[in-house]
Motif scaffolding. Structure first.
Motif, PDB file in Angstrom:
ATOM      1  N   TYR A 141       0.823  -1.212   0.000  1.00 16.96           N
ATOM      2  CA  TYR A 141       0.000   0.000   0.000  1.00 16.96           C
ATOM      3  C   TYR A 141       0.862   1.269   0.000  1.00 16.96           C
ATOM      4  CZ  TYR A 141      -4.046  -2.949   0.974  1.00 16.96           C
ATOM      5  OH  TYR A 141      -5.044  -3.888   0.892  1.00 16.96           O
ATOM      6  N   GLU A 144      -0.305   4.071  -2.498  1.00 21.91           N
ATOM      7  CA  GLU A 144      -1.575   4.693  -2.118  1.00 21.91           C
ATOM      8  C   GLU A 144      -1.417   5.523  -0.850  1.00 21.91           C
ATOM      9  OE1 GLU A 144      -6.275   3.719  -1.132  1.00 21.91           O
ATOM     10  OE2 GLU A 144      -4.870   2.062  -1.450  1.00 21.91           O
ATOM     11  N   LYS A 148      -2.208   9.532  -1.126  1.00 21.62           N
ATOM     12  CA  LYS A 148      -3.315  10.097  -0.357  1.00 21.62           C
ATOM     13  C   LYS A 148      -2.867  11.202   0.603  1.00 21.62           C
ATOM     14  CE  LYS A 148      -6.967   7.667  -1.711  1.00 21.62           C
ATOM     15  NZ  LYS A 148      -8.227   8.257  -2.193  1.00 21.62           N
ATOM     16  N   ARG A 490      -3.886   4.294   8.970  1.00 26.08           N
ATOM     17  CA  ARG A 490      -4.225   4.532   7.565  1.00 26.08           C
ATOM     18  C   ARG A 490      -4.115   3.230   6.770  1.00 26.08           C
ATOM     19  NH1 ARG A 490      -0.776   8.185   4.672  1.00 26.08           N
ATOM     20  NH2 ARG A 490      -2.501   8.217   3.177  1.00 26.08           N
ATOM     21  N   LYS A 494      -7.276   0.949   4.901  1.00 25.06           N
ATOM     22  CA  LYS A 494      -7.284   0.530   3.495  1.00 25.06           C
ATOM     23  C   LYS A 494      -7.416  -0.991   3.371  1.00 25.06           C
ATOM     24  CE  LYS A 494      -4.510   4.568   2.398  1.00 25.06           C
ATOM     25  NZ  LYS A 494      -5.681   5.367   2.008  1.00 25.06           N
ATOM     26  N   ARG A 497     -10.970  -1.877   4.058  1.00 21.11           N
ATOM     27  CA  ARG A 497     -11.753  -1.530   2.870  1.00 21.11           C
ATOM     28  C   ARG A 497     -11.662  -2.646   1.832  1.00 21.11           C
ATOM     29  NH1 ARG A 497      -8.582   2.508  -0.588  1.00 21.11           N
ATOM     30  NH2 ARG A 497      -7.454   0.533  -0.827  1.00 21.11           N
ATOM     31  N   ASP A 498     -10.450  -3.134   1.589  1.00 22.73           N
ATOM     32  CA  ASP A 498     -10.254  -4.175   0.581  1.00 22.73           C
ATOM     33  C   ASP A 498     -10.800  -5.532   1.024  1.00 22.73           C
ATOM     34  OD1 ASP A 498      -9.084  -2.248  -0.963  1.00 22.73           O
ATOM     35  OD2 ASP A 498      -7.019  -2.884  -0.586  1.00 22.73           O
ATOM     36  N   ASP A 505     -11.626   5.281   2.708  1.00 26.93           N
ATOM     37  CA  ASP A 505     -10.205   5.148   2.377  1.00 26.93           C
ATOM     38  C   ASP A 505      -9.285   5.621   3.486  1.00 26.93           C
ATOM     39  OD1 ASP A 505     -10.649   4.187  -0.225  1.00 26.93           O
ATOM     40  OD2 ASP A 505     -10.992   6.221  -0.956  1.00 26.93           O
ATOM     41  N   GLU A 506      -9.728   6.620   4.237  1.00 27.12           N
ATOM     42  CA  GLU A 506      -8.884   7.242   5.255  1.00 27.12           C
ATOM     43  C   GLU A 506      -9.626   7.276   6.589  1.00 27.12           C
ATOM     44  OE1 GLU A 506      -5.783   8.268   5.206  1.00 27.12           O
ATOM     45  OE2 GLU A 506      -5.385   7.948   3.066  1.00 27.12           O
TER      46      GLU A 506
END
Length: 749
Positions: A141, A144, A148, A490, A494, A497-498, A505-506
């Motif tokens: 990650y 990303e 971000k 953070r 993520k 989320r996945d 996202d945050e």
């Protein structure tokens, strides 16, 4: 800071989630328990009870129905589920890694537990030891996480910069140097392919696996072991910072330059880290200061391949690290070095010698801890099936509490057969449970999600509740968390989320990093013995005095100097305020000036609270109070109510008492924040400083539109200014409208 914000937002009509919980696992709690000769569970339970009582006495308006403790099975069972999901997705893995090891205590130590190369507990020499450790693929990650940071507009730039530097994206080339005489290659990554023709030696880490394949001279091996031993005892932070003498061992082996075929000496060096990059570096002494110093020490060639247009001195005194024109670089001579970077990479790729590559400084997150007080890793070792996760229906894998805990000789879990000996979840054969526990940062990487539904028993959290509350609108925490907790949180967000747990996202939209409390010239801490007991403050002054002083003494992001006299001053102000509100016979309507003060103060306090300028908001309230208490007019009831509501987020206990004394019904905390009329809030007068030869001698209240002559006439009428002018000759006038009038006066002979 958090409580003022929560109370302010509630009064504004927002639905506010303001929770409290206990990040209770980890080495600090275990170490404290060892020191106090008690069990970590008992030590933690007692501290939670004591702290909960103190927080309640301070009047923090937490939603205690959402209270969580990360050391309880109902919390960490879901952490174990997330671990298993990450394992299934390939984000969790195990590999061998070097760790700090204390032979005396027979345990792994964290970097912060190694002090000057010695164990913090027994003061014996700490060594490096290869151990099989669990990791999370945070590097998956990296891009990303980096990208971000540019959209986190509510975060301090300092924190974002620290994260960007920690992630450390670098664009360069990966290439290989063949070893002379054997079919082996050493891979390196460089961000400076433009300096490739200037390589004069190659360095590898002391633990590089290639060294085992080389037939090294006995004297070389002896020197190598001596340097390894020296590095093992080096403080890890010192090693990472580079603050030590750079040393190496000539391996009496050569590598071949990929473009020229030149023979280059191979060194093992203490500044090359196996867990950073490829564990090998190409050395260009003329254009890297560390390589320059090393080359000087060991009398190695220094070959200039980039120079400014004006040229360089014949003998370099330090490395030249700036862009310039290429030289001694074959067909690239005379070209700009920035352009040559791309050209040399293209050349390497065309000949199959290398390729363009993006690297990151960020390393995968090692979460194994060979300590007791932590979440058990829910994995099982089976001779037939290998590594197998525990079945989800068998979670939580509980940490045994009724266990003999000495704090010595490593974790007691490995010695507890009832914990270790299990059946394989897949084949049913005899197997062994993992005895490592998780890093304490695991618990703090997702706790904010658990707050949204702390008693939910169908998963880590209720997805609907998380969707309603997330992301966190305002997060408050120390800057020391910038590249640990905040980065891990953070990453975890993520990952979740996945894994389809959440759709954000945050984790945190806005971040405030508060300063430290300084007392007697040092950061307030238990180890220094310079703490102030909240119970003492509450007993002597009441909670509201402690709250008001802490918020008034400094802006939140700045360090706060603790001052006993400052606490006394806050106490005196609140006593005066209480006496004034309870003893004033209020009128029904406010006069114009009072009404203007009222709306001006509402505007100032509202805007300052939105910006976390608590100290200036309190100052505005003090000014409003001073105006009301010194006014010759009778104070209106509306002004008293306004004053009480505005100070309520800072001093809630006093405000509730005053609200009742005014005969108002219902709790103050359930009222509405007052609004202001922009026309009435407009400043009719401004404070203008009058200087005599650069020194402020008086202050005037004037209209912002006042002319220079009007201000001069008002200044001349001031007795202080009049006396200075009488003693000298006015030779010059400098007027900045609405700000300063400077009268330059020459003394009379």
């Amino acid at each position: 800071i958090g409580d003022v914000t929560a109370r302010f937002k509630r009064l504004q009509g927002f639905n506010v989630l303001y929770p409290m919980g206990w990040d209770a696992f980890g080495m600090p709690a275990e170490n404290a328990a060892i020191k106090n000769k008690t069990h970590p569970a008992e030590w933690t339970k007692k501290n939670i009870a004591d702290m909960r009582a103190q927080l309640s006495r301070m009047g923090f308006s937490y939603d205690w129905s959402r209270e969580i403790a990360t050391c309880l099975p109902e919390y960490y069972r879901w952490e174990q589920e997330i671990f298993i999901r990450m394992w299934e997705k390939g984000l969790a893995y195990k590999k061998e890694s070097l760790v700090n090891w204390c032979p005396s205590c027979q345990t792994v130590l964290a970097n912060e537990q190694v002090e000057n190369g010695l164990c913090w507990r027994c003061e014996n020499l700490v060594t490096k030891k290869p151990l099989s450790q669990w990791f999370f693929k945070i590097t998956d990650y990296a891009e990303e996480l980096l990208e971000k940071t540019y959209s986190l507009l509510g975060w301090p730039e300092k924190v974002l910069t620290m994260q960007r530097e920690w992630i450390g994206k670098s664009v360069g080339a990966r290439l290989s140097f063949e070893l002379e005489g054997i079919k082996e290659k050493i891979e390196v990554f460089t961000t400076r392919p433009d300096t490739l023709y200037g390589v004069s030696f190659v360095s590898v880490a002391l633990e590089h696996p290639l060294l085992k394949k080389l037939s090294l001279d006995p004297q070389v091996l002896k020197s190598l072991e001596a340097l390894k031993e020296k590095v093992r005892s080096m403080d890890r932070q010192k090693q990472l910072s580079g603050d030590y003498e750079k040393e190496g061992v000539d391996l009496k082996t050569f590598v071949l330059h990929p473009l020229t075929g030149e023979k280059l000496p191979l060194y093992a060096a203490n500044f090359v880290l196996m867990d950073y990059g490829t564990g090998a570096v190409m050395a260009v002494p003329a254009h890297d200061q560390r390589d320059f110093d090393f080359a000087k020490k060991y009398h190695l060639p220094i070959r200039v391949v980039i120079e400014p247009e004006t040229g360089l001195q014949e003998t370099l005194k330090e490395a030249y690290t700036q862009p310039g024109l290429m030289k001694n670089s074959g067909t690239f001579d005379g070209k700009n070095s920035e352009e040559a970077k791309l050209g040399i990479v293209d050349l390497l790729e065309s000949q199959g010698l290398g390729k363009k590559e993006i690297n990151y400084r960020l390393r995968d997150w090692g979460i194994s801890r060979q300590r007791y007080w932590g979440t058990p890793i829910p994995m099982i070792y089976c001779e037939s099936c290998g590594l197998v996760p525990e079945k989800l229906e068998n979670l939580p894998v509980e940490l045994p509490i009724h266990i003999k805990f000495s704090g010595e000789g490593g974790s007691p879990l490995a010695k507890l057969d009832s914990f270790v000996e299990v059946s394989c979840p897949q084949c049913g054969a005899k197997a062994k449970r993992e005895t490592d526990t998780m890093d304490t940062f695991m618990e703090s990487s997702w706790y904010f999600l658990r707050y949204t539904s702390p008693h939910y028993d169908q998963g880590p959290f209720d997805k609907k509740a998380a969707q309603y509350w997330m992301s966190v609108d305002q997060y408050i925490g120390g800057i020391e968390h910038a590249v640990l907790h905040l980065l891990y949180a953070r990453f975890f967000t993520k990952v979740l989320r996945d894994l389809a747990y959440i759709n954000v996202d945050e984790p945190f939209q806005n971040l405030l990093t508060q300063g430290m409390v300084i007392k007697d010239g040092a950061k307030m801490s238990k180890s220094k013995g310079n703490v102030v007991d909240p119970n003492y403050l509450i007993e002597k002054y009441g909670a509201d005095t402690a709250r008001l002083f802490s918020l008034f003494a400094a802006p939140p992001e700045k360090d706060l100097d603790w001052s006993d006299s400052g606490v006394e001053g806050a106490y005196r102000f609140l006593r005066r305020l209480f006496a004034f509100v309870t003893q004033t016979k209020a009128s029904s309507e406010a006069q114009k000036e009072e009404l203007q003060w009222q709306h001006k103060t509402i505007k100032k306090v509202t805007q300052d609270l939105e910006r976390f300028h608590f100290n200036t908001a309190v100052a505005a309230l003090m000014e409003f109070f001073n105006f009301l208490s010194k006014s010759s007019q009778t104070t209106s009831r509306e002004s008293l109510k306004t004053l009480v509501i505005l100070i309520a987020p800072f001093t809630p206990h006093l405000a509730e008492e005053l609200w009742q004394s005014l005969g108002e019904s219902g709790d103050l905390s359930k009222q509405s924040w007052p609004s202001y009329d922009e026309a009435l809030a407009k400043e009719d007068l401004v404070t203008l400083a009058v200087q005599i030869s650069g020194k402020v001698r008086a202050k005037l209240q004037v209209s912002p539109e006042a002319s220079e002559q009007e201000v001069l006439d008002q200044a001349m009428a001031d007795p202080k200014i009049e006396s200075y002018l009488a003693a000298g000759e006015l030779i010059k006038k400098i007027y900045v409208p609405g700000k300063i009038l400077n009268l330059v006066v020459k003394a009379k002979p």
